[in-house]
Write an enzyme that holds these catalytic residues in place. Sequence first.
Site, PDB file in Angstrom:
ATOM      1  N   ASP A 213       0.835  -1.202   0.000  1.00  0.00           N
ATOM      2  CA  ASP A 213       0.000   0.000   0.000  1.00  0.00           C
ATOM      3  C   ASP A 213       0.872   1.255   0.000  1.00  0.00           C
ATOM      4  OD1 ASP A 213      -2.335  -1.465   0.084  1.00  0.00           O
ATOM      5  OD2 ASP A 213      -2.482  -1.414   2.270  1.00  0.00           O
TER       6      ASP A 213
ATOM      7  N   TYR B   3       6.882  -8.451   8.351  1.00  0.00           N
ATOM      8  CA  TYR B   3       6.565  -7.030   8.481  1.00  0.00           C
ATOM      9  C   TYR B   3       6.888  -6.549   9.885  1.00  0.00           C
ATOM     10  CZ  TYR B   3       3.533  -7.748   4.362  1.00  0.00           C
ATOM     11  OH  TYR B   3       3.041  -8.057   3.119  1.00  0.00           O
TER      12      TYR B   3
ATOM     13  N   ASP C 250      -6.543   1.558   8.623  1.00  0.00           N
ATOM     14  CA  ASP C 250      -5.228   2.208   8.681  1.00  0.00           C
ATOM     15  C   ASP C 250      -5.439   3.715   8.605  1.00  0.00           C
ATOM     16  OD1 ASP C 250      -5.805   2.742   6.028  1.00  0.00           O
ATOM     17  OD2 ASP C 250      -4.142   1.577   5.193  1.00  0.00           O
TER      18      ASP C 250
ATOM     19  N   ARG D 108      -3.570  -4.909   8.217  1.00  0.00           N
ATOM     20  CA  ARG D 108      -4.600  -3.964   8.673  1.00  0.00           C
ATOM     21  C   ARG D 108      -5.722  -4.688   9.407  1.00  0.00           C
ATOM     22  NH1 ARG D 108      -6.966  -1.070   3.804  1.00  0.00           N
ATOM     23  NH2 ARG D 108      -6.035  -2.675   2.507  1.00  0.00           N
TER      24      ARG D 108
END
Length: 237
Positions: free
Chosen positions: A54, A82, A96, A188
């Site tokens: 993203d 991540y 988010d 998310r």
Amino acid sequence: MDSRTQEDFLDGQILLIDKPLGWSSFQAVNKLKWAIRTKFKLKKFKIGHAGTLDPLATGLLIICSGKFTKRITELQGQAKEYTGTITLGGTTPSYDLETEVDKTYPTEHITEALLDETLPQFIGDIEQRPPVFSALKKDGKRLYEYAREGKEVEIKLRSVNVSVFEITEMKLPDVKFRIVCSKGTYIRSLAHDLGQALQSGGHLSELRRTKIGDYNVNNAIDPNVFAENLLGKTSES
């Protein structure tokens, strides 16, 4: 200076890019495509990425050139790591910072012990609901298109695997984490669901992809730097 030849890029390269904040994955691919086509005066050239990030996320983007575009599916299937930050006490429609906080919740009851008790339910084979603000398609239309029109749609649960989910720092309302997960996992959604499980709210406020399989962001470069190294000058696209 990048000394690779036209033949190198056409035969196939795996290019590790550290995607900057605010860039789409498409923009990063286009920057490399522009640089390679400019350098070698190519009209047609195959290039693509192995897994979207993203715009609000940074980190490792694998870009394949030439014949190596055939390896994209294989690379997409590898486990991903991540790091990032979940902000507790508030939810957003997109899960988010793409959208603003719409509801707030208490966080005073959240302790390290409660986090330690809660995390195991998000480790292993789990089911999660993708965010409505996502690029998944339903009836030929992107979910985020429905969301922006204010239309409610039913989103099916999907099975994913989270092999590691650890809290690396807790300074409420922010909680820093490291996650290792399978293809298709929405961090998310994990942030949102963790907030609910803590009897509060949560949204993703920072995300960085650090690994895809054995590929590490420590070996990746900024797309502008790639272009400058290849063209031997300050590049503008």
